[in-house]
Structure formats: structure tokens, C-alpha cells
Write an enzyme that holds these catalytic residues in place. Structure first.
Site, short mmCIF file in Angstrom:
data_model
loop_
_atom_site.label_atom_id
_atom_site.label_comp_id
_atom_site.label_asym_id
_atom_site.label_seq_id
_atom_site.Cartn_x
_atom_site.Cartn_y
_atom_site.Cartn_z
N SER A 147 -27.10 37.85 -10.93
CA SER A 147 -26.81 36.27 -11.07
C SER A 147 -25.71 35.76 -10.37
O SER A 147 -25.27 34.61 -10.86
CB SER A 147 -26.90 35.88 -12.61
N ALA A 151 -28.92 38.31 -3.93
CA ALA A 151 -30.33 38.59 -3.40
C ALA A 151 -30.76 38.02 -2.34
O ALA A 151 -31.12 38.29 -1.32
CB ALA A 151 -31.47 38.55 -4.60
N LEU A 389 -45.57 50.59 -2.55
CA LEU A 389 -44.94 51.54 -3.60
C LEU A 389 -43.95 51.05 -4.47
O LEU A 389 -43.28 49.95 -4.36
CB LEU A 389 -44.29 52.69 -2.57
C1 LIG Z 1 -39.83 38.61 8.69
C2 LIG Z 1 -39.12 39.64 7.60
C3 LIG Z 1 -38.92 38.81 6.21
C4 LIG Z 1 -38.43 40.16 5.59
C5 LIG Z 1 -38.07 39.42 3.96
C6 LIG Z 1 -39.35 39.12 3.32
C7 LIG Z 1 -38.90 38.51 1.82
C8 LIG Z 1 -38.52 39.67 1.00
C9 LIG Z 1 -38.26 39.27 -0.52
C10 LIG Z 1 -37.86 40.48 -1.52
C11 LIG Z 1 -38.66 41.53 -1.95
C12 LIG Z 1 -38.25 42.44 -2.62
C13 LIG Z 1 -39.65 43.20 -3.19
C14 LIG Z 1 -39.00 44.62 -3.96
O1 LIG Z 1 -38.00 45.04 -3.84
C15 LIG Z 1 -40.10 44.94 -5.07
S1 LIG Z 1 -39.72 43.79 -6.62
C16 LIG Z 1 -38.36 44.83 -7.38
C17 LIG Z 1 -36.95 43.75 -7.22
N1 LIG Z 1 -36.08 44.64 -7.70
C18 LIG Z 1 -35.65 44.66 -9.13
O2 LIG Z 1 -36.55 43.96 -10.07
C19 LIG Z 1 -34.65 45.57 -9.78
C20 LIG Z 1 -33.96 45.07 -10.86
N2 LIG Z 1 -33.35 43.70 -10.48
C21 LIG Z 1 -32.32 43.47 -9.71
O3 LIG Z 1 -31.91 44.29 -9.07
C22 LIG Z 1 -31.89 42.09 -9.46
O4 LIG Z 1 -32.52 41.17 -10.49
C23 LIG Z 1 -32.61 41.25 -8.29
C24 LIG Z 1 -31.98 41.89 -6.92
C25 LIG Z 1 -34.18 41.80 -8.11
C26 LIG Z 1 -32.27 39.77 -8.10
O5 LIG Z 1 -30.91 39.67 -8.21
P1 LIG Z 1 -30.39 38.83 -9.34
O6 LIG Z 1 -28.80 39.03 -9.41
O7 LIG Z 1 -31.22 38.88 -10.66
O8 LIG Z 1 -30.47 37.46 -8.85
P2 LIG Z 1 -29.41 36.40 -7.83
O9 LIG Z 1 -28.86 37.45 -6.74
O10 LIG Z 1 -28.65 35.55 -8.50
O11 LIG Z 1 -30.66 35.61 -6.78
C27 LIG Z 1 -31.73 34.59 -7.55
C28 LIG Z 1 -32.66 34.46 -6.53
O12 LIG Z 1 -33.58 35.73 -6.09
C29 LIG Z 1 -34.72 35.45 -6.37
N3 LIG Z 1 -35.33 36.86 -6.90
C30 LIG Z 1 -35.11 37.61 -8.08
N4 LIG Z 1 -36.00 38.30 -8.13
C31 LIG Z 1 -36.65 38.58 -6.72
C32 LIG Z 1 -37.46 39.61 -6.12
N5 LIG Z 1 -37.91 40.70 -7.17
N6 LIG Z 1 -37.85 39.35 -4.89
C33 LIG Z 1 -37.59 38.25 -4.20
N7 LIG Z 1 -36.75 37.33 -4.91
C34 LIG Z 1 -36.02 37.34 -6.04
C35 LIG Z 1 -34.72 34.44 -7.56
O13 LIG Z 1 -36.28 33.91 -7.44
C36 LIG Z 1 -33.83 33.48 -7.13
O14 LIG Z 1 -33.98 32.83 -5.80
P3 LIG Z 1 -34.61 31.14 -6.24
O15 LIG Z 1 -33.48 30.34 -6.80
O16 LIG Z 1 -35.16 30.59 -4.99
O17 LIG Z 1 -35.84 31.43 -7.42
#
Ligand SMILES: CCCCCCCCCCCCCC(=O)CSCCNC(=O)CCNC(=O)[C@H](O)C(C)(C)COP(=O)(O)OP(=O)(O)OC[C@H]1O[C@@H](n2cnc3c(N)ncnc32)[C@H](O)[C@@H]1OP(=O)(O)O
Ligand SMILES: CCOC(=O)c1cnc2ccc(OC)cc2c1SCCC#N
Length: 389
Positions: A147, A151, A389
Site C-alpha cells: 500500500s 506496484a 502459470l
Molecule cells: C507492453 C507490456 C506491458 C507489461 C505490463 C502489463 C500489466 C501487468 C500488470 C501486473 C500483472 C501481475 C500479474 C501477476 O503477477 C499474477 S497476480 C499476483 C499478484 N501478486 C500478489 O497477489 C502477491 C501478493 N500481493 C502483493 O505482493 C501486492 O499486494 C501487489 C504487488 C500485488 C500489489 O501491491 P500493493 O502494495 O498491494 O499495492 P500498491 O503498490 O499500493 O499499488 C496499488 C495499485 O496496484 C494495483 N494492483 C493490485 N494488485 C494488482 C495485480 N495483481 N495486478 C495488477 N495491478 C494490481 C491496484 O489496483 C492499485 O492500482 P489502482 O489504484 O489503479 O487500482
């Protein structure tokens, strides 16, 4: 719900839902490589970027430990994914991979790895267009740094590095709803070790069901039923590639696998992926194929067990053998290899066997996303031929 970051990104926006006048395809055009930001995005002062060399035992262990302690948990915090080091090496080094897309964030002083995000290149067909994309995965921020809007910086940095390779689209999945899913799928679970699943609190003893009756309900034969059922070998790559390309052509979104890709993604790798096929005993033709990947989970807060051994359905093709029988053979092999559960998404033709083979619906959803690529309407899970995956 305000998506302050995602509203700035070239993805389907919730406000555009239903606007069928918007064209299918790229949302933004590529920018000239000279105009792509050459230097990394700024991180908060205490942190620095590090490109993670997954070949290095020490770095791979650091990535493994970060994910083991901070990656995805289910809503009830019962499980946390525990991707193995050999799985990470397999997932992150497909044909044509870029080391620069294995991105870490570490503390400048202590050198501690505190965040991670990855991309791997993939050719994905959307309708009739084959698009070279980045498959984004393993986005993880240490629990203590949540938070803080880290990300979005991680996502912008991986986007920048993907752009530098002249790739402008991406595919990813998430359990959270973001702008805007192209499909929403459901997990299904087939108990192989019902006693353990009940003990950890995932499953409950059914009404009027004893434990021994439950064990009997999920019992499987010792040996597989299909004549010619055997492990896939290197010599099978051309035939399996033909089978797979033909099978996947029916789906709206699917990988465009060639023999190189099949050799990497489908050939059995110990402790990572298992794949089996049916070679007709008469004609020696390869007629069917099934595969599952191996993804353990840490069991959080249970005295008796610490690891859940889970198999995840990958790609399955039945052209001669009934899919039901082929998948039952996959269950038999998984049970024989001591898996506790066999998981499957309702993608492809999986719905046709889930209930009959005693899978139960999970409470988790998996949303699929494309970055910088609009499709006219959301897909049904059965129109999706892609497993990430
Ligand atoms: C042309 C190439 C393009 C390449 C890139 C394509 C895009 C790739 C996108 C990535 C694909 C990954 C796929 C993948 O790996 C598979 S999904 C697994 C994601 N990882 C986890 O759930 C692990 C545990 N959680 C964490 O580590 C944190 O909670 C994470 C890091 C998830 C967020 O960290 P945090 O400390 O909890 O949050 P803040 O830093 O404060 O940031 C908040 C913002 O992050 C948005 N958020 C939250 N979860 C998300 C998620 N899973 N995808 C995308 N966005 C996500 C959220 O909506 C908000 O944005 P908003 O305000 O607009 O709503
Ligand atoms: C017993 C059935 O549940 C799982 O196998 C499982 C295991 N580990 C997880 C870790 C994180 C997690 O976060 C969503 C879910 C699980 C799940 S259920 C969804 C995956 C599938 N099938």
C-alpha cells in the site's frame, strides 16, 4: 472504485464498457524506440532496481524466498503459493526470454530483495491475429511494503523494458478485478487426499458422510485405463505440436506454439511439469495428450501439515480417447505421484469433465487481462485456450 493507476493505462476502461464502436486491436500505437524512456523509473530513496539472474543459485534462492513468504494467498489465508526454484527457472526461461525482464527491487543498504515482477515473451493469437506479447507474472511486494504505490512503479518499469524490445502488448491474470477482464474463470478442485484437505480445513466432511466413506468416494484405480498411455518424450514433440496447434485453433485467445515452444513448455520436467500422451498400439499415431504443472503451496497455520502438493491442469487434447477417460487417467497418475489435489480452470473444454470426475467449484476467480489490446466483448471461459502459470 477509483483505479488511479489503471485509469492512466492503455487497457479497456470500465467507462468504455458496452461501447462497441471502439475498434478491436491495439489501443495505443507503438512509439519509436528512440522515444521510449531510456532510464529506469524512479524508486523511493531507500530502494534500487536489480535485474535478477535466475541462473544464479543465490539470486534464485532470494527470489524463491521472497515469493514463498510474500506471494499470493487465498482469501482465507489458508495457503500461499510456493513455486519451486526449478519451476521458476522453467517459467522464466522460455525460448527468446530476456533477462532484463526479470526485475527485482532491493534495499540499497541491506541488499534485501523486497519486490519482484517478471515478463516472458509469447506469441498469442487473438481471433485471427498472432501478437507477440509479454506474459507478466510473479508481481510481488514484501508484506511490510504494501500500500505504498510500489506496484504501479513495478508495472511501469516492466512495461518500459518490454517496450525497449519493441513489444507493445501483454497478457496477465489476477485474482483481483482490474480494468478490464477479457474473461473471468473459476477454479475447480478434485480431492486426491480428502483426509488431508479436511484436516487443513479446506474441505468439510459432507452431511451424513464418514471419513472412510469420503475416502472411498474419491478413491481411484491403481493403473490408468487407456491403452498406449505413456509419458511424453522428446521424439514426440513434432506430433504433439501438430495436435496442440490444431486443437488450440478453435479458441479465440490461445498461444501460437511452435516445436521450440512445445519442447520447452510441454516436455516433462521433473518436479515442474508432467505430460502424457496416447500412442495408438495399432497405428502408433499420437491421438491424445494431457498435462499438468506442479505448484505446491505452503499450508498456513496447521500443526500437522506444512505443504500442499497440488497439480494444475495445463493443456489436454482428446481426439480419439473420451476426454473424461483421459482426464481420469491424469487423476490416477497424479494420485499415484502423491498429489493431494488436482486443480483445473473452467477454460477450454474442461467444463465437460469437471463435475463427472468429482471436481468441486472453488471460491476463487481468475481474471484474464490483455494490455494495450481491446477485444469487442468479454470471452466465455470455454473460448479461452490460454493457461498462465
Ligand atoms: C507492453 C507490456 C506491458 C507489461 C505490463 C502489463 C500489466 C501487468 C500488470 C501486473 C500483472 C501481475 C500479474 C501477476 O503477477 C499474477 S497476480 C499476483 C499478484 N501478486 C500478489 O497477489 C502477491 C501478493 N500481493 C502483493 O505482493 C501486492 O499486494 C501487489 C504487488 C500485488 C500489489 O501491491 P500493493 O502494495 O498491494 O499495492 P500498491 O503498490 O499500493 O499499488 C496499488 C495499485 O496496484 C494495483 N494492483 C493490485 N494488485 C494488482 C495485480 N495483481 N495486478 C495488477 N495491478 C494490481 C491496484 O489496483 C492499485 O492500482 P489502482 O489504484 O489503479 O487500482
Ligand atoms: C485445495 C484447493 O486449493 C488449492 O489448491 C490452492 C492452493 N494454494 C493456493 C494459494 C494461493 C491462492 O490464492 C488465490 C489459492 C490457492 C489455492 S485455491 C486457487 C488455486 C487453484 N486451484
Amino acid at each position: 472504485k477509483r483505479h488511479k493507476f489503471w485509469e492512466t493505462q492503455p487497457v479497456g476502461q470500465f467507462k468504455d464498457l458496452g461501447d462497441t464502436s471502439l475498434p478491436e486491436g491495439p489501443i495505443e500505437l507503438p512509439t519509436p524506440l528512440s522515444e521510449v524512456k531510456q532510464e529506469p523509473y524512479n524508486l523511493p530513496a531507500p530502494y534500487e532496481w536489480i535485474t535478477c539472474d535466475i541462473d544464479s543459485e543465490e539470486m534464485c534462492t532470494e527470489v524463491y524466498n521472497l515469493l514463498m513468504n510474500n506471494y499470493v494467498e487465498d482469501d482465507e489465508n489458508m495457503f500461499r503459493f510456493n513455486y519451486s526454484k526449478e519451476f521458476l527457472r522453467w517459467a522464466l526461461r522460455p525460448p527468446g526470454y530476456f533477462k532484463s525482464w526479470h526485475i527485482g527491487v532491493r534495499v540499497k543498504t541491506s541488499k534485501k530483495l523486497v519486490a519482484f515482477i517478471t515478463g516472458v515473451p509469447a506469441r498469442i493469437r487473438v481471433c485471427d491475429e498472432v501478437v507477440t506479447m509479454a506474459e507478466i507474472n510473479f508481481l510481488c511486494v514484501h508484506k511490510k511494503l504494501r500500500s505504498k504505490r510500489l506496484a504501479p512503479v513495478m508495472i511501469k518499469e516492466v512495461t518500459r523494458r518490454v517496450h525497449l524490445e519493441n513489444i507493445w502488448q501483454a497478457a496477465y491474470t489476477a485474482g483481483v478485478v482490474l480494468p478490464t477482464p477479457i474473461a473471468t474463470c473459476q477454479y475447480w478442485h478434485r480431492s486426491l487426499n480428502p483426509k488431508k484437505l479436511i484436516d487443513v480445513g479446506f474441505s468439510r466432511l459432507g452431511a451424513r458422510m464418514t471419513m472412510s466413506r469420503t475416502i472411498k468416494l474419491y478413491k481411484l484405480p491403481e493403473s490408468t485405463a487407456t491403452p498406449g498411455f505413456r509419458k511424453m518424450e522428446l521424439r514426440d514433440v513434432p506430433a504433439v505440436t501438430r495436435l496442440l496447434r490444431n486443437y488450440l485453433s478453435q479458441f479465440i485467445v490461445a498461444p501460437d506454439f511452435d516445436e521450440n515452444d512445445v519442447e520447452h513448455w510441454i516436455l516433462p520436467t521433473e518436479n515442474v511439469i508432467e505430460s502424457y500422451l496416447v500412442e495408438s498400439p495399432e497405428t502408433h499415431e499420437i491421438t491424445d495428450f494431457c498435462s499438468f504443472y506442479i505448484l505446491p503451496s505452503s499450508i498456513l497455520g496447521n500443526q500437522n501439515y506444512s505443504i500442499l502438493k497440488a497439480a494444475y491442469s495445463y493443456y489436454n487434447i482428446a481426439t480419439k480417447t473420451p476426454l473424461l477417460q483421459l482426464m481420469n487417467d491424469a487423476l490416477i497418475v497424479a494420485k499415484r505421484n502423491d498429489f493431494d489435489v488436482f486443480n483445473a480452470l473452467d477454460v477450454m473444454q474442461n467444463e465437460s469433465f469437471l463435475k463427472e470426475l468429482k471436481f468441486g467449484p472453488g471460491d476463487g476467480k481468475l481474471h484474464y487481462y490483455l494490455y494495450n489490446y481491446r477485444i469487442r466483448r468479454a470471452l466465455k471461459p470455454s473460448e479461452l485456450g490460454l493457461v498462465l502459470l
